[in-house]
Structures are given as C-alpha cells and as structure tokens.
Design a protein around this motif. Structure first.
Motif, PDB file in Angstrom:
ATOM      1  N   LYS A 201      -6.272   1.475 -11.613  1.00 26.36           N
ATOM      2  CA  LYS A 201      -7.513   1.265 -10.865  1.00 26.36           C
ATOM      3  C   LYS A 201      -8.648   2.017 -11.548  1.00 26.36           C
ATOM      4  O   LYS A 201      -8.445   3.107 -12.091  1.00 26.36           O
ATOM      5  CB  LYS A 201      -7.369   1.777  -9.423  1.00 26.36           C
ATOM      6  N   THR A 274     -10.885   0.378  -5.285  1.00 23.06           N
ATOM      7  CA  THR A 274     -10.660   1.689  -4.653  1.00 23.06           C
ATOM      8  C   THR A 274     -11.790   2.687  -4.917  1.00 23.06           C
ATOM      9  O   THR A 274     -11.770   3.788  -4.381  1.00 23.06           O
ATOM     10  CB  THR A 274      -9.328   2.308  -5.140  1.00 23.06           C
ATOM     11  N   SER A 278     -12.933   5.761  -2.331  1.00 28.70           N
ATOM     12  CA  SER A 278     -12.698   7.140  -2.775  1.00 28.70           C
ATOM     13  C   SER A 278     -13.945   7.999  -2.609  1.00 28.70           C
ATOM     14  O   SER A 278     -13.860   9.223  -2.602  1.00 28.70           O
ATOM     15  CB  SER A 278     -12.250   7.161  -4.238  1.00 28.70           C
TER      16      SER A 278
END
Length: 702
Positions: A201, A274, A278
């Motif tokens: 990612k 993501t 985050s």
C-alpha cells in the motif's frame, strides 16, 4: 548516553501516557453515554401518551415527540464527537508525532516547543498536546530553513524565529532515533524512508514532505491547479496530502462525498486506499473513467476514450438549432401501465417549442408533464378496476399505503382513497419525468451529428450536460491523477459536469503512454473557458529511484527538462541491460527465469513490466510459478514476482523492475515509444533489468 535522546524519550512517554488516559476516558464516556441514553430515552418515551382526539391534545403529543427527538439529536452529536476524537487518538497511539519545531514567538520571550503529528490533539484542559501537520504553525517545519520565518493565521502573518527543526522515528511509545536537520535533501528521515522496500500500500509522506511538495499541498484554493511532475516525484502522495489538507481547512464544511478522485485503474485504487485513513480522514469518492461512466448508467456503451473532440464541439454548435421531433420522445410507463402516452408527451413539448432545447425548456416541459400526470391520477380515481384493486388490499397493504386500515362507506370516500392509491402507483413516473426518461438523447445526438452510429458514453454524457445545464452541482473538488492519460474529449466533459468544483490535475507529460491523449497546453485550453486561470506547479525531484535509474529514465526526457531533474537517493546498482538473439528463445527465457528466481528469493517486490497484455499472457506460460500475472482488480503482494502490463503498472512502484521486451520492434525511435519506455523504467526503486529479444531499442543507445 545521549541527553537529548533521554529528554525526548521522557517527553514521549509522558505524552503517550496522556493519550492512553484520554483514550480510556473517552471509551468510558461512550459506554456510559450509551447506557444513560438508553435509560433516559426509555423513560421519556414511556411518559408520552399519544392523544390525537383534539387540536390541543394533538399539539401536546407532537411537542412531546419533538422534545424526545431533540434529546436524541443531542445524544447523537455527543456520541459522534467522542467517536471522532477516539479515531484520532488511535491514529496517534501508533505514532504520537513525527517532528518538533522550537519557535521564538517574540524577541526576548522563552521559545516554545511544538510537536507535530498526523492529527492534532489537546489534553484534558484543552491545551495543545500535539499539533496537526496541516495547522498554520506546522508550516514552519516544512519551510525547512532555520532562522526568521512566518506563517499565516486567519489571514494575518505571524513572524517567528525557527530555532530548531527536529525529526523523530517513533513506534508507539518508543523513540527509535531523532535527527536535527535543516536542508531538505539531506533529511535523514527522508533518506531512511525512501530506501525502504516496496509496500503493498502507498504510505503517507507526512513526515517527509519536501519544500516543493509542501508548496503544492498548501497552495491557495484556486479553480484549477495543474501539477507537472517527473516520475517518482511523489505526485500521488502530494495529491492525497492535498485532499487531507483541504479536509482540515474546511473541517465543518467539506464532506468526503463532495470530493472525487479519478485514478488510472483499480489496482492503483487499491494501492492508495489506506493513505487518508492513516491520517484520520475518510476516503473520497474514487473512480476510474470507466467506473465513472458506469455510475451514470452508461457502462454498456463504448466509454468514449477514442471520441473525437470535434464531435462534442459539433453537438454544442448544433444544439441551439435542434427542435424535438416525435421520434425523440417516449411514453411514460409504470410497469405495464402507460400513464402518459407519447402523444401526450409530444403535446407538452409542442406547448413550449418557441424555446430552444435547454434547461429553461426542460423545466417548463417537466412542470407540464407533472401537471398532466396529476390530472391522470384524478381520472384513475374513478376507474372501477383500480377501485376494486384498492378495496382488495389486505390489512398490511392498507397500512403500508394509507398508514391505517380503511373502510370507505361512500362513493366519494372510495374515489378519494383510490386517488391516493393511484398517486402511490404513479410515483415512479414523476421520478422518470425528472430524470428525462421521456427523452431519447441518442436520437437527438445522432441527428445533430448526422450519423447512424450509437453515441459513445462521452458523447451522450456531454449532450446531457449541454441539454440540462447540470451535472453534479454538489461536488466541491475533483482530483485527477495521471491526467496525461486522458483525451481532450474526456477532459471537455469533466469541467462541465463538475461545473462548481475546483480541480487538481496531476501528471507527467513524459508518461503519456497512449496515442492521442491531451498535452498540458491542451489541458489548459480545456479548463480555461469554464474555470478561468489555470495555476501550474512543477515537481522535478525524484524520491523513488536510485540515481542510476533516475539518470536512465531522465535520458529519455527532452534535454531542456532533463537538466532540471535530480534524485535524492543514495547510489545504487547500475541497470542491467542485455539483448539476446531473436531466434534463441531458450536463452532469452532462461535468463528471465534466472532473474525471477533470484528476485523471488530476495526482499521486496519484483515486477516484470510488459508492453502489452498479450505479452503478459505469453510470458506467464514461460515463467510458470515463478511470476504471478496481475489482473485489473488484483491487489499487489508485498513481495515476490508479478507479471504486469504497462497500463496497470502506471503510478505504481516496485523494488526491482524487469523490462522483458526492450527490442526495437516494441520500442522504436518514436516519441510514443520513448514515453512508454520512460514510464516502464521509472517504476523501479532500486534495480532495473532490461532485456531484449532481438536488437535492443535505439532509445537506449549510449
């Protein structure tokens, strides 16, 4: 022992303990709040005695219900605030902060230490514990030069003196190391971050944002911001940090559903999904061009990627001359029942044919159709078959339609109930009127273009926007990554469809890997008429690739651009470039298998980037279990070897890139081939292997 390290570890331990205490406090509040809310709501609801016998009683009952609803709203708001704070705390517990600046706010006054994290947090007395990286004062960290600097708060400039700029490597409550730094490209934390191996990612770059990136992220909010950046300059990361920055700037006004992000493909969409979570933010609406077209009900058509922009301009020129004809109209149906005949729709259209086809005309016709539909409902109220159907409903159906059971005793009551029943039945037809289901857009467009071919999705969408004057009026921001891969026709649609949105367009002209896509000058020409001035920024430093790989792909750039590029990576491995005789397939495949075997046993992810999907399929048969072919909906693994075509590899990065088809027949001496090879090479972070089956491309001649 390092005294500074001990002091910073002690501070970190103290902050971490405060974060844990805040987490426990909020968790307890949520638990107790839910218990209290349930108890109070049960008690209040039991006190309400529904009474609709008279006006006064009805008003008292409604007032009691409204009071209960207000209490529920208060509980919901308190709950949501606590959940949001808990969400930010969980982000900080992974890494409380990543930097600190020491600022002299006024001459002669004690300096103030400001700790900067992915999100902000205050202590139990509402004092700043950690400052959000997007806050004005945090911009002093990203300016990177010690000494006099400034930041703006509510439009007012604050002059300060930056005495210290410190970076941290932190895991939970443990301080791994710290660095005091001033110069961007010597940042130890940056160098440590960019020499890591590929991750499945994309990672947030919040701690390592460089000055030129920061200028883009914090750029003033303008109608169109066009960013041209070389491969590996962090364009996608900058885009996502920009989205996070906008969410922070408009915390109470911007909803993630008002932000659109266009990505090149689904693999890339999975790769970046993501980053914003985050940072404590929600993902915006994410689309590829294909999925955007499908979301508007046009997924069964040609997407219009190859649409000639001249056809869109012709639609715009011809539309004022178009008058609707009978074959342009549809009847309105609900199931098998025709509620308005095509002749009735035509009659409504002819009533306003003195107006040109456009938003005003449509508004008048829609009002007329709604009125005719209401008159049709009045006729249906006296239809005996419909009355029998209404009277034949069971008790559950009656309650669903009327809110109560029914027992009409007169013809008038029966007719009134049938009218209400008919209103319910024809309700979808009112929606069809608003959605213009009665208009055959294809026929209108085909007549305007003088063609018998079905309109592409791009042509149909452009026509609908021209006719209705609307698209998505709620969108506030539209972000387009890899904008150099869009055609002029595609880009002509977006500023009209998202007419009220501000745009951020990111790309690299050297990565335009398809024929016929828009140049940056054409992009500016498309957006200027609808959005005015187009601001442009450049990102010319590569953070992804080693100097050797950067030099290789920069050698494929125009000379005037090449001299302005640089890499901040440490020296690495020279590219491995070799060719095999076109007839010696065994030697060629054998070497590729040897490279794949070595990569499979090592660290990181190796990608064999092929020029086409057909080449992926052929090599997959040769490589067997050594390499996994990637499909358009797959998620990248953390390590191993994958086979991927260039279209899917766009925007991604890999520890090791193998280009297995670098022969002249695949990459001839043409501008398009040069851009395709530049794109393939620049996917590599640490190693690149270039192999040709036949004479090597002249693009790599030295």
């Amino acid at each position: 022992m390092d005294k500074v390290f001990e002091e910073e570890q002690a501070h970190l331990s103290q902050v971490y303990a405060q974060l844990l205490a805040l987490r426990n406090s909020i968790t307890a509040k949520l638990t107790e709040g839910e218990r209290s809310a349930a108890r109070d709501l049960v008690e209040m609801s039991e006190e309400i005695r529904p009474d609709f016998a008279g006006d006064d009683e009805t008003m008292e009952t409604l007032a009691a219900i409204e009071t209960l609803n207000s209490v529920i709203d208060v509980y919901n708001q308190t709950h949501d605030m606590n959940v949001e704070k808990l969400r930010r705390l969980l982000v900080l517990l992974r890494q409380p902060y990543f930097a600190k600046v020491r600022l002299e706010m006024r001459p002669g006054r004690p300096a103030r230490d400001v700790y900067i994290g992915s999100v902000g947090m205050t202590d139990d007395r509402s004092r700043p514990l950690i400052v959000d990286w997007r806050s004005p004062v945090a911009s002093t960290y990203y300016s990177q030069d010690l000494g006099p600097t400034s930041f703006e708060v509510d439009g007012r400039r604050r002059d300060v003196n930056l005495l210290l700029r410190r970076q941290f490597d932190i895991t939970g409550s443990r301080l791994n190391m710290y660095f005091d730094t001033t110069v961007a490209i010597q940042d130890s934390l940056l160098l440590q971050a960019i020499t890591k191996h590929h991750s499945e990612k994309l990672q947030a770059i919040t701690a390592t944002i460089q000055r030129e990136q920061n200028e883009v992220i914090r750029h003033e909010d303008v109608p169109v911001l066009l960013v041209n950046g070389i491969a590996g300059s962090g364009k996608t990361s900058v885009l996502l940090q920009r989205v996070a920055y906008l969410f922070y700037q408009e915390r109470d006004r911007l909803d993630p559903r008002q932000v659109y992000l266009f990505t090149p493909n689904d693999v890339f969409g999975h790769y970046i999904d993501t980053v914003l979570p985050s940072l404590g933010e929600s993902n915006p609406q994410t689309f590829t061009w294909r999925s955007f077209v499908a979301s508007l009900g046009m997924g069964d058509r040609d997407s219009g990627r190859d649409c000639d922009p001249a056809t869109l301009r012709r639609l715009e020129a011809e539309l004022p001359k178009v008058r609707l004809e009978p074959q342009d109209l549809r009847e309105l149906r609900v199931g098998d029942t025709v509620v308005l005949k095509a002749s009735q729709v035509q009659s409504a259209v002819e009533k306003f044919d003195r107006f040109p086809l456009g938003p005003r005309f449509l508004a008048l016709v829609k009002d007329e159709l709604h009125e005719r539909l209401r008159r049709r409902v009045g006729q249906m109220a006296h239809d005996e078959d419909l009355q029998e159907a209404m009277l034949g409903m069971d008790m559950d159906e009656q309650v669903e339609v009327f809110g109560e059971t029914i027992a009409p005793s007169t013809e008038e009551e029966t007719a009134e109930l049938t009218r209400r029943y008919a209103e319910r039945l024809v309700e979808p037809a009112h929606d069809d009127i608003e959605s213009l289901a009665w208009l055959r857009f294809d026929r209108i467009g085909m007549r305007a273009l003088e063609t018998t071919d079905t309109l592409s999705a791009a042509q149909l969408l452009y026509l609908r926007v021209l006719v209705t004057g609307t698209g998505d009026r709620n969108a506030r921001y539209v972000m387009i990554d890899e904008v150099q891969d869009y055609t002029v026709a595609q880009l002509m649609i977006l500023p009209r469809y998202f007419s009220r949105a501000h745009f951020m367009l990111l790309g690299d002209e050297n990565q335009a890997i398809r024929q016929g896509t828009a140049t940056f000058s054409q992009i500016r020409e498309v957006f200027a008429p609808t959005h005015g001035q187009v601001d442009q920024c450049e990102l010319m430093t590569s953070y992804r690739s080693s100097p050797e790989i950067t030099a290789l792909f920069c050698s494929l750039m125009p000379p005037d651009e090449r001299v302005r590029t640089s890499s901040v990576q440490r020296a690495g491995t020279e590219p491995d470039i070799r060719s095999f005789d076109a007839t010696d397939v065994d030697a060629y495949v054998g070497y590729l298998r040897q490279v794949a075997e070595a990569a499979k046993g090592g660290e990181g992810l190796c990608a064999i980037v092929c020029d086409s999907r057909d080449r992926v399929r052929w090599l997959a048969r040769q490589m067997g279990d050594l390499a996994r072919p990637m499909g358009k909906n797959d998620i990248l693994p953390l390590s191993g070897v994958v086979l991927i075509d260039l279209d899917l590899a766009k925007g991604l990065e890999f520890d090791h890139v193998v280009i297995p088809d670098a022969q002249e027949s695949v990459y001839p001496q043409t501008p398009l081939a040069r851009r395709r090879l530049y794109t393939a090479v620049s996917r590599a972070m640490h190693e690149v292997t270039i192999v040709s089956q036949g004479p090597l491309t002249p693009l790599l001649a030295r």
